[in-house]
Motif scaffolding. Structure first.
Motif, PDB file in Angstrom:
ATOM      1  N   GLN A 185       0.815  -1.218   0.000  1.00 13.51           N
ATOM      2  CA  GLN A 185       0.000   0.000   0.000  1.00 13.51           C
ATOM      3  C   GLN A 185       0.849   1.269   0.000  1.00 13.51           C
ATOM      4  N   THR A 186       2.185   1.109  -0.038  1.00 14.16           N
ATOM      5  CA  THR A 186       3.091   2.251   0.101  1.00 14.16           C
ATOM      6  C   THR A 186       2.848   3.314  -0.965  1.00 14.16           C
ATOM      7  N   GLU A 187       2.714   2.891  -2.207  1.00 13.75           N
ATOM      8  CA  GLU A 187       2.521   3.849  -3.290  1.00 13.75           C
ATOM      9  C   GLU A 187       1.201   4.600  -3.131  1.00 13.75           C
ATOM     10  N   LYS A 188       0.144   3.878  -2.761  1.00 16.67           N
ATOM     11  CA  LYS A 188      -1.149   4.518  -2.551  1.00 16.67           C
ATOM     12  C   LYS A 188      -1.085   5.505  -1.389  1.00 16.67           C
ATOM     13  N   LEU A 189      -0.402   5.086  -0.313  1.00 16.36           N
ATOM     14  CA  LEU A 189      -0.283   5.959   0.861  1.00 16.36           C
ATOM     15  C   LEU A 189       0.451   7.243   0.492  1.00 16.36           C
ATOM     16  N   THR A 190       1.507   7.119  -0.296  1.00 17.16           N
ATOM     17  CA  THR A 190       2.265   8.301  -0.715  1.00 17.16           C
ATOM     18  C   THR A 190       1.389   9.262  -1.507  1.00 17.16           C
ATOM     19  N   ASP A 191       0.641   8.734  -2.459  1.00 16.30           N
ATOM     20  CA  ASP A 191      -0.258   9.581  -3.247  1.00 16.30           C
ATOM     21  C   ASP A 191      -1.294  10.260  -2.356  1.00 16.30           C
ATOM     22  N   LEU A 192      -1.788   9.526  -1.378  1.00 17.81           N
ATOM     23  CA  LEU A 192      -2.817  10.068  -0.500  1.00 17.81           C
ATOM     24  C   LEU A 192      -2.278  11.206   0.356  1.00 17.81           C
ATOM     25  N   VAL A 193      -1.176  10.975   1.059  1.00 18.24           N
ATOM     26  CA  VAL A 193      -0.690  11.994   1.996  1.00 18.24           C
ATOM     27  C   VAL A 193      -0.170  13.225   1.266  1.00 18.24           C
ATOM     28  N   LYS A 194       0.418  13.030   0.071  1.00 24.52           N
ATOM     29  CA  LYS A 194       0.825  14.189  -0.725  1.00 24.52           C
ATOM     30  C   LYS A 194      -0.391  15.040  -1.065  1.00 24.52           C
ATOM     31  N   GLY A 195      -1.467  14.385  -1.487  1.00 31.49           N
ATOM     32  CA  GLY A 195      -2.674  15.100  -1.858  1.00 31.49           C
ATOM     33  C   GLY A 195      -3.321  15.803  -0.679  1.00 31.49           C
ATOM     34  N   LEU A 196      -3.423  15.109   0.444  1.00 28.63           N
ATOM     35  CA  LEU A 196      -4.029  15.711   1.633  1.00 28.63           C
ATOM     36  C   LEU A 196      -3.245  16.932   2.088  1.00 28.63           C
ATOM     37  N   SER A 197      -1.918  16.816   2.094  1.00 24.12           N
ATOM     38  CA  SER A 197      -1.076  17.926   2.521  1.00 24.12           C
ATOM     39  C   SER A 197      -1.260  19.138   1.617  1.00 24.12           C
ATOM     40  N   SER A 198      -1.288  18.901   0.316  1.00 24.61           N
ATOM     41  CA  SER A 198      -1.446  19.994  -0.638  1.00 24.61           C
ATOM     42  C   SER A 198      -2.805  20.674  -0.486  1.00 24.61           C
ATOM     43  N   ILE A 199      -3.856  19.880  -0.344  1.00 26.59           N
ATOM     44  CA  ILE A 199      -5.209  20.432  -0.202  1.00 26.59           C
ATOM     45  C   ILE A 199      -5.333  21.253   1.078  1.00 26.59           C
ATOM     46  N   ALA A 200      -4.760  20.744   2.166  1.00 32.77           N
ATOM     47  CA  ALA A 200      -4.816  21.478   3.438  1.00 32.77           C
ATOM     48  C   ALA A 200      -4.149  22.847   3.301  1.00 32.77           C
ATOM     49  N   ARG A 201      -2.965  22.862   2.721  1.00 27.83           N
ATOM     50  CA  ARG A 201      -2.239  24.132   2.562  1.00 27.83           C
ATOM     51  C   ARG A 201      -3.020  25.107   1.689  1.00 27.83           C
ATOM     52  N   GLU A 202      -3.618  24.594   0.621  1.00 22.69           N
ATOM     53  CA  GLU A 202      -4.385  25.455  -0.280  1.00 22.69           C
ATOM     54  C   GLU A 202      -5.559  26.118   0.425  1.00 22.69           C
ATOM     55  N   ASN A 203      -6.020  25.495   1.504  1.00 21.46           N
ATOM     56  CA  ASN A 203      -7.174  26.034   2.235  1.00 21.46           C
ATOM     57  C   ASN A 203      -6.791  26.639   3.586  1.00 21.46           C
ATOM     58  N   GLY A 204      -5.511  26.981   3.729  1.00 20.62           N
ATOM     59  CA  GLY A 204      -5.046  27.713   4.901  1.00 20.62           C
ATOM     60  C   GLY A 204      -4.991  26.910   6.178  1.00 20.62           C
ATOM     61  N   MET A 205      -4.747  25.602   6.058  1.00 22.14           N
ATOM     62  CA  MET A 205      -4.738  24.727   7.232  1.00 22.14           C
ATOM     63  C   MET A 205      -3.397  24.030   7.389  1.00 22.14           C
ATOM     64  N   SER A 206      -2.928  23.958   8.616  1.00 27.04           N
ATOM     65  CA  SER A 206      -1.818  23.064   8.932  1.00 27.04           C
ATOM     66  C   SER A 206      -2.398  21.668   9.107  1.00 27.04           C
ATOM     67  N   ILE A 207      -1.592  20.650   8.814  1.00 23.67           N
ATOM     68  CA  ILE A 207      -2.080  19.276   8.896  1.00 23.67           C
ATOM     69  C   ILE A 207      -1.113  18.434   9.707  1.00 23.67           C
ATOM     70  N   THR A 208      -1.649  17.670  10.659  1.00 24.86           N
ATOM     71  CA  THR A 208      -0.831  16.819  11.512  1.00 24.86           C
ATOM     72  C   THR A 208      -1.473  15.436  11.609  1.00 24.86           C
ATOM     73  N   THR A 209      -0.676  14.478  12.061  1.00 26.86           N
ATOM     74  CA  THR A 209      -1.208  13.146  12.335  1.00 26.86           C
ATOM     75  C   THR A 209      -1.555  13.030  13.813  1.00 26.86           C
ATOM     76  N   CYS A 210      -2.320  12.003  14.127  1.00 26.42           N
ATOM     77  CA  CYS A 210      -2.725  11.727  15.503  1.00 26.42           C
ATOM     78  C   CYS A 210      -2.338  10.294  15.846  1.00 26.42           C
ATOM     79  N   SER A 211      -1.456  10.121  16.832  1.00 30.62           N
ATOM     80  CA  SER A 211      -1.082   8.791  17.347  1.00 30.62           C
ATOM     81  C   SER A 211      -0.600   7.851  16.248  1.00 30.62           C
ATOM     82  N   GLU A 212       0.213   8.356  15.342  1.00 27.85           N
ATOM     83  CA  GLU A 212       0.760   7.524  14.276  1.00 27.85           C
ATOM     84  C   GLU A 212       2.282   7.484  14.380  1.00 27.85           C
TER      85      GLU A 212
END
Length: 299
Positions: A185-212
């Protein structure tokens, strides 16, 4: 002292009246979930409580009590879980539009800096794949732009008490769940977290993980905490003389708190929930609930 309301159940959604009654009374009775003979009276006096951290999927019922809470001098942070899953995964929550409207109302009362958007747990399956999450996350982020500056993510853990419920979804609804830590699942996970990070920044949000344990800093996603001492101190503008919570998992960075909730009391019915063993227990405990009692369930 930080009050957690609550990791163990959804107090804002189902026990808002009980909560405000406890605030008015100035205390509640805390029961050890692993030894119910251990009971402690906990003060809720405003000068004893540094902050209240709420957790909810539908905090609309507590909105009516927030002005009173603020007038009494209590300071709070609202962790608001907003996903957009099929009914099979979150059968009891209101519509997404209703929940987004609630988020905005809460931000108007508490202030956007007191609102934390939780996009968790991230469930990877054949019906909720990477494309699904990126599309849904982007939609919600745009709706919440300006209403919060912080989003917390985590991935679904396969707890022993949830395997049976998830297994039934596989059998009855055709779900196939993927372990996001699996090497395939590594490749899928990479695509996912890259996308989430980019979307968060575009909307003025910092993004963090919880208990990971996984380190996603190279994608702009830092390790975070739900009861984040530094963040709470910044928002509330005063220091908190607290330590790391030794009762949480090793990877959890939360500051110590006192939880007001009880397990097996949330009727949302989410099959992935670690806080519920069975619907029958929830129903039994709900019948024992008295909004005027110092205990969340029973006496």
């Amino acid at each position: 002292m930080i009050i957690s309301a609550s990791r163990r159940t959804d107090i804002p959604a189902f026990y808002a009246e009980w909560f405000i009654n406890r605030i008015r009374a100035g205390s509640f009775m805390k029961v050890n979930p692993y030894n119910r003979k251990q009971i402690k009276k906990v003060s809720l006096a405003a000068d004893h409580v540094d902050a209240i951290v709420f957790w909810s999927k539908n905090p609309r019922p507590i909105l009516r009590y927030l002005p009173e809470l603020l007038d009494k001098g209590y300071k709070s942070i609202m962790h608001y879980t907003l996903n957009d899953y099929p009914d099979a995964l979150e059968p009891g929550v209101p519509s997404l539009s209703y929940r987004i409207d609630t988020f905005r109302r809460l931000a108007d009362v508490l202030g956007p800096e007191h609102m934390v958007w939780r996009y968790d747990p991230i469930i990877l399956s054949n019906q909720t794949d990477v494309c699904y999450h990126l599309e849904r996350f982007s939609h919600i982020a745009k709706e919440l732009n300006g209403q919060t500056s912080r989003v917390v993510i985590s991935f679904m853990d396969f707890y022993a008490k949830t395997k049976g419920r998830l297994g039934r979804l596989e059998t009855e609804k055709g779900y196939v769940f993927f372990d996001w830590l699996s090497p395939d699942q590594t490749e899928k996970l990479t695509d996912l977290v890259k996308g989430l990070s980019s979307i968060a920044r575009e909307n003025g949000m910092s993004i963090t993980t919880c208990s990971e344990q996984v380190n996603l800093e190279k994608y702009g996603i830092m390790h975070g905490a739900c009861i984040d001492q530094a963040y709470i101190e910044k928002v509330l503008n005063h220091s908190l003389p607290v330590k790391k919570d030794k009762y949480q998992r090793a990877e959890c960075g939360c500051a110590e708190s006192i939880d007001m909730g009880s397990y097996d009391t949330c009727p949302f019915g989410c099959p992935y929930c670690y806080a519920v063993r069975s619907d029958k227990l929830v129903l039994a405990n709900r019948k024992k609930h008295d909004p005027m009692s110092p205990y969340l369930t029973g006496e």
